[in-house]
Each structure stands twice: as structure tokens, then as C-alpha cells.
Motif scaffolding. Structure first.
Motif, mmCIF file in Angstrom:
data_model
loop_
_atom_site.group_PDB
_atom_site.id
_atom_site.type_symbol
_atom_site.label_atom_id
_atom_site.label_comp_id
_atom_site.label_asym_id
_atom_site.label_seq_id
_atom_site.Cartn_x
_atom_site.Cartn_y
_atom_site.Cartn_z
ATOM 1 N N GLY A 1 1.581 10.012 -17.115
ATOM 2 C CA GLY A 1 1.682 9.365 -15.947
ATOM 3 C C GLY A 1 1.524 7.829 -15.939
ATOM 4 N N ARG A 2 0.660 7.141 -16.621
ATOM 5 C CA ARG A 2 0.610 5.925 -16.787
ATOM 6 C C ARG A 2 1.700 5.117 -17.473
ATOM 7 N N LYS A 3 2.384 5.702 -18.110
ATOM 8 C CA LYS A 3 3.607 4.963 -18.884
ATOM 9 C C LYS A 3 4.864 4.936 -18.083
ATOM 10 N N GLU A 4 4.839 5.227 -16.866
ATOM 11 C CA GLU A 4 6.028 5.039 -15.957
ATOM 12 C C GLU A 4 6.544 3.824 -15.900
ATOM 13 N N LYS A 5 7.829 3.517 -15.948
ATOM 14 C CA LYS A 5 8.411 2.119 -16.006
ATOM 15 C C LYS A 5 8.196 1.733 -14.606
ATOM 16 N N PRO A 6 8.037 0.440 -14.549
ATOM 17 C CA PRO A 6 8.054 -0.019 -13.276
ATOM 18 C C PRO A 6 9.053 -0.184 -12.522
ATOM 19 N N GLU A 7 9.107 -0.207 -11.342
ATOM 20 C CA GLU A 7 10.523 -0.155 -10.339
ATOM 21 C C GLU A 7 11.242 -1.390 -10.586
ATOM 22 N N GLU A 8 12.295 -1.122 -10.778
ATOM 23 C CA GLU A 8 13.460 -2.234 -10.970
ATOM 24 C C GLU A 8 13.692 -2.869 -9.746
ATOM 25 N N ILE A 9 13.456 -3.969 -9.456
ATOM 26 C CA ILE A 9 13.946 -4.718 -8.172
ATOM 27 C C ILE A 9 15.178 -5.758 -8.169
ATOM 28 N N HIS A 10 16.196 -5.452 -7.520
ATOM 29 C CA HIS A 10 17.539 -6.024 -7.750
ATOM 30 C C HIS A 10 17.510 -7.013 -6.339
ATOM 31 N N GLY A 11 17.862 -8.057 -6.593
ATOM 32 C CA GLY A 11 18.040 -9.066 -5.373
ATOM 33 C C GLY A 11 16.942 -9.754 -5.018
ATOM 34 N N GLU A 12 16.686 -9.976 -3.857
ATOM 35 C CA GLU A 12 15.710 -11.004 -3.331
ATOM 36 C C GLU A 12 14.127 -10.175 -3.653
ATOM 37 N N ARG A 13 13.420 -10.760 -3.946
ATOM 38 C CA ARG A 13 11.882 -10.293 -4.017
ATOM 39 C C ARG A 13 10.913 -11.028 -3.107
ATOM 40 N N LYS A 14 9.737 -10.542 -2.693
ATOM 41 C CA LYS A 14 8.559 -11.064 -1.947
ATOM 42 C C LYS A 14 7.380 -10.596 -3.091
ATOM 43 N N SER A 15 6.466 -11.403 -2.626
ATOM 44 C CA SER A 15 4.948 -10.813 -3.349
ATOM 45 C C SER A 15 3.931 -10.298 -2.061
ATOM 46 N N CYS A 16 3.258 -9.350 -2.571
ATOM 47 C CA CYS A 16 2.379 -8.750 -1.671
ATOM 48 C C CYS A 16 1.319 -9.770 -1.308
ATOM 49 N N ARG A 17 0.908 -9.921 -0.058
ATOM 50 C CA ARG A 17 -0.318 -10.808 0.116
ATOM 51 C C ARG A 17 -1.650 -10.668 -0.176
ATOM 52 N N HIS A 18 -1.707 -9.202 -0.377
ATOM 53 C CA HIS A 18 -2.909 -8.658 -0.731
ATOM 54 C C HIS A 18 -3.413 -8.321 -2.522
ATOM 55 N N CYS A 19 -2.179 -8.168 -3.350
ATOM 56 C CA CYS A 19 -2.574 -7.924 -4.536
ATOM 57 C C CYS A 19 -1.359 -8.772 -5.440
ATOM 58 N N GLN A 20 -0.791 -9.487 -4.932
ATOM 59 C CA GLN A 20 0.159 -10.387 -5.344
ATOM 60 C C GLN A 20 1.273 -9.635 -6.452
ATOM 61 N N VAL A 21 1.508 -8.468 -6.079
ATOM 62 C CA VAL A 21 2.591 -7.603 -6.739
ATOM 63 C C VAL A 21 3.990 -7.988 -6.420
ATOM 64 N N GLU A 22 5.267 -8.078 -7.279
ATOM 65 C CA GLU A 22 6.494 -8.455 -6.618
ATOM 66 C C GLU A 22 6.971 -7.067 -6.159
ATOM 67 N N MET A 23 7.848 -6.887 -4.969
ATOM 68 C CA MET A 23 8.486 -6.056 -4.231
ATOM 69 C C MET A 23 9.732 -6.580 -3.584
ATOM 70 N N ALA A 24 10.674 -5.657 -3.419
ATOM 71 C CA ALA A 24 11.875 -5.907 -2.648
ATOM 72 C C ALA A 24 11.290 -6.351 -1.216
ATOM 73 N N VAL A 25 12.412 -7.368 -0.649
ATOM 74 C CA VAL A 25 12.166 -7.959 0.336
ATOM 75 C C VAL A 25 12.039 -6.952 1.529
ATOM 76 N N SER A 26 13.059 -5.719 1.336
ATOM 77 C CA SER A 26 12.832 -4.672 2.580
ATOM 78 C C SER A 26 11.832 -3.843 2.469
ATOM 79 N N ALA A 27 10.755 -3.919 1.527
ATOM 80 C CA ALA A 27 9.754 -3.041 1.525
ATOM 81 C C ALA A 27 8.442 -3.137 2.559
ATOM 82 N N THR A 28 8.010 -2.430 3.148
ATOM 83 C CA THR A 28 7.235 -2.496 4.269
ATOM 84 C C THR A 28 5.840 -2.239 3.920
ATOM 85 N N HIS A 29 5.750 -1.618 2.833
ATOM 86 C CA HIS A 29 4.256 -1.056 2.285
ATOM 87 C C HIS A 29 4.076 -1.591 0.758
ATOM 88 N N CYS A 30 2.936 -1.984 0.261
ATOM 89 C CA CYS A 30 3.250 -2.182 -1.434
ATOM 90 C C CYS A 30 2.630 -0.940 -1.767
#
Length: 96
Positions: free
Chosen positions: A59-88
């Protein structure tokens, strides 16, 4: 030569104190129990390691989610995510 000296010393010890045979047998029995316990512990450790590699570590070796297009960073943990994401996905905090 050393083996011959050892055998002679053992024979002298047995002739002087015959009860040493019982002590030697008891020591061999205790050593045998020790070996069986050590082998059982090694077997259990091997089974736990195999289970860990096959099931838990997978379970720990899952590939990270590939994000296409625009990205934003979570203001709490600084992980990159899609702009459309509402929760980290990393920390679970709301990013709206």
C-alpha cells in the motif's frame, strides 16, 4: 593433539565424578531447547517479514496521483494538487 587432550580430560572427569554425565546430558538438553527456540523465532520473523512485504508494504508503494493542467499547493501541508480539488488527499484539510 588437542582433541586427544580433550578426550583424556573428559575421561578423567567422568572417572572422578560420574555425575558429570548427567550434567552434560542436561546441558545438551538445555542447548537443544535453546536451538529450537532460536529456530522458531527465526521462522516467525521470516513469516512476519513475508507478510509485511506482500501485504502491508504494498500500500505504501502506490504511485502518486498525476496532475495534469494547473496546480495549487495545500496551505496546510504544501502538497501539490489539482486546482479543482476541494480537500487535500495528504492531510484531509479543506483547500477552498
Amino acid at each position: 593433539m588437542q582433541l586427544a587432550i580433550l578426550i583424556v580430560l573428559i575421561l578423567i572427569a567422568v572417572l572422578i565424578a560420574p555425575w558429570l554425565i548427567g550434567v552434560a546430558i542436561a546441558a545438551a538438553a538445555v542447548y537443544g531447547v535453546y536451538l529450537v527456540a532460536a529456530a522458531a523465532l527465526a521462522g516467525v520473523a521470516f513469516v512476519v517479514a513475508v507478510i509485511w512485504v506482500l501485504f502491508i508494504d504494498k500500500g505504501r508503494k502506490e504511485k502518486p496521483e498525476e496532475i495534469h493542467g494547473e496546480r495549487k499547493s495545500c496551505r496546510h501541508c504544501q502538497v501539490e494538487m489539482a486546482v479543482s480539488a476541494t480537500h487535500c488527499k495528504n492531510c484531509g484539510q479543506s483547500c477552498t
